[in-house]
Scaffold this active site. Structure first.
Site, mmCIF file in Angstrom:
data_model
loop_
_atom_site.group_PDB
_atom_site.id
_atom_site.type_symbol
_atom_site.label_atom_id
_atom_site.label_comp_id
_atom_site.label_asym_id
_atom_site.label_seq_id
_atom_site.Cartn_x
_atom_site.Cartn_y
_atom_site.Cartn_z
ATOM 1 N N HIS A 17 0.834 -1.204 0.000
ATOM 2 C CA HIS A 17 0.000 0.000 0.000
ATOM 3 C C HIS A 17 0.874 1.262 0.000
ATOM 4 O O HIS A 17 0.604 2.212 -0.733
ATOM 5 C CB HIS A 17 -0.885 0.058 1.258
ATOM 6 C CG HIS A 17 -1.951 -0.994 1.354
ATOM 7 N ND1 HIS A 17 -2.014 -1.888 2.385
ATOM 8 C CD2 HIS A 17 -3.015 -1.273 0.556
ATOM 9 C CE1 HIS A 17 -3.082 -2.671 2.235
ATOM 10 N NE2 HIS A 17 -3.700 -2.325 1.135
ATOM 11 N N LYS A 41 -16.101 -7.291 4.961
ATOM 12 C CA LYS A 41 -14.795 -7.974 5.022
ATOM 13 C C LYS A 41 -14.427 -8.391 6.452
ATOM 14 O O LYS A 41 -13.397 -9.012 6.656
ATOM 15 C CB LYS A 41 -13.703 -7.063 4.453
ATOM 16 C CG LYS A 41 -13.840 -6.843 2.966
ATOM 17 C CD LYS A 41 -12.514 -6.500 2.338
ATOM 18 C CE LYS A 41 -12.596 -6.639 0.836
ATOM 19 N NZ LYS A 41 -11.340 -6.305 0.173
ATOM 20 N N ARG A 90 -1.920 -5.732 -8.681
ATOM 21 C CA ARG A 90 -0.755 -6.586 -8.420
ATOM 22 C C ARG A 90 -0.590 -7.642 -9.486
ATOM 23 O O ARG A 90 0.496 -7.953 -9.901
ATOM 24 C CB ARG A 90 -0.921 -7.302 -7.073
ATOM 25 C CG ARG A 90 -0.738 -6.406 -5.907
ATOM 26 C CD ARG A 90 -1.307 -7.008 -4.678
ATOM 27 N NE ARG A 90 -2.761 -7.030 -4.747
ATOM 28 C CZ ARG A 90 -3.552 -7.187 -3.730
ATOM 29 N NH1 ARG A 90 -3.039 -7.379 -2.546
ATOM 30 N NH2 ARG A 90 -4.852 -7.175 -3.872
ATOM 31 N N SER A 128 -2.918 -7.978 2.668
ATOM 32 C CA SER A 128 -3.127 -7.843 4.114
ATOM 33 C C SER A 128 -3.492 -9.202 4.714
ATOM 34 O O SER A 128 -3.091 -9.528 5.835
ATOM 35 C CB SER A 128 -4.240 -6.830 4.391
ATOM 36 O OG SER A 128 -3.872 -5.547 3.932
#
Ligand code: ADP
Length: 162
Positions: A17, A41, A90, A128
C-alpha cells in the site's frame, strides 16, 4: 490542484500500500487515503485503528491526508473535489474485480476515473490477508509491514484470521 483518492480496507496497511501511495504522489498533488469501514470484510482492526496505522506509516510523507470513510466512494470523491481514484494492480487476478468496480463507479458518476498503479515487483505477492496469516503463526513481519504495524499485529496473535 490534482487530488487523488486511494480507497481501501487497509487491514492493516502493508509496504505494498505504501508503495502505491508513494507512486501516486508522483502523479497527484495531494493523495487522500480513504480507509473504508468495509463491514462485509470483517476486518481484524476496527476503523479507528486502521486509520491510526495509515497515519503513523505515512506521517513522513507530505501531501497525504488520511480519512475514514463509509458509504459510496463516488460521493466521497466528489465531495473532496478529487480527479480520480487510485487502485493498485498486483496481478491478473486483481484485474476482473477492479475493472468491474471502475465501470460501475463510472456509471454512478459521470467523469469518474480510476488510475491503476502497479507496485514494485517485491510487493506484488503481498496482501493484508497473508500478513495476518503469517502474524497469527508467529512469523517475522519486518519485510511486509512498518514496525509499528508489526507490533499491533503481534499484539493480536491468537485472533482468528477470517
Ligand atoms: P480493498 O478492500 O479495497 O480491496 P485493500 O486494502 O485490500 O482494500 O486494497 C486497497 C487497494 O490497494 C487495492 O487497489 C489493492 O489492489 C491495493 N493493494 C493491496 N495490496 C497491494 C500491494 N501489495 N501492492 C499494490 N497494491 C496493493
Amino acid at each position: 490542484m490534482k487530488i487523488g483518492v486511494y480507497p481501501g480496507t487497509f487491514d492493516p496497511i502493508t509496504h505494498g500500500h505504501t508503495d502505491i501511495i508513494r507512486r501516486s504522489l508522483r502523479v497527484f498533488d495531494k493523495v487522500i487515503v480513504a480507509v473504508a469501514l468495509s463491514p462485509t470484510k470483517r476486518p481484524m482492526f476496527d476503523l479507528a485503528e486502521r486509520v491510526d496505522m495509515v497515519r503513523l506509516v505515512t506521517k513522513e510523507l507530505a501531501h497525504v491526508d488520511v480519512e475514514a470513510f463509509q458509504g459510496l466512494l463516488v460521493d466521497f470523491v466528489r465531495d473532496r473535489g478529487a480527479r480520480a481514484v487510485i487502485r493498485g494492480l498486483r496481478a491478473i487476478s486483481d484485474f476482473e474485480y477492479e475493472f468491474q468496480m471502475a465501470l460501475v463507479n463510472r456509471k454512478l458518476a459521470e467523469g469518474f476515473e480510476t488510475v491503476f498503479l502497479t507496485p514494485s515487483e517485491e510487493y506484488t505477492y503481498l496482501t493484508s490477508s497473508i500478513i495476518k496469516e503469517v502474524a497469527s503463526l508467529g512469523g517475522r513481519l519486518d519485510a511486509f509491514v512498518h514496525p509499528l504495524v508489526g507490533a499491533r499485529l503481534f499484539g493480536r496473535r491468537g485472533t482468528k484470521v477470517s
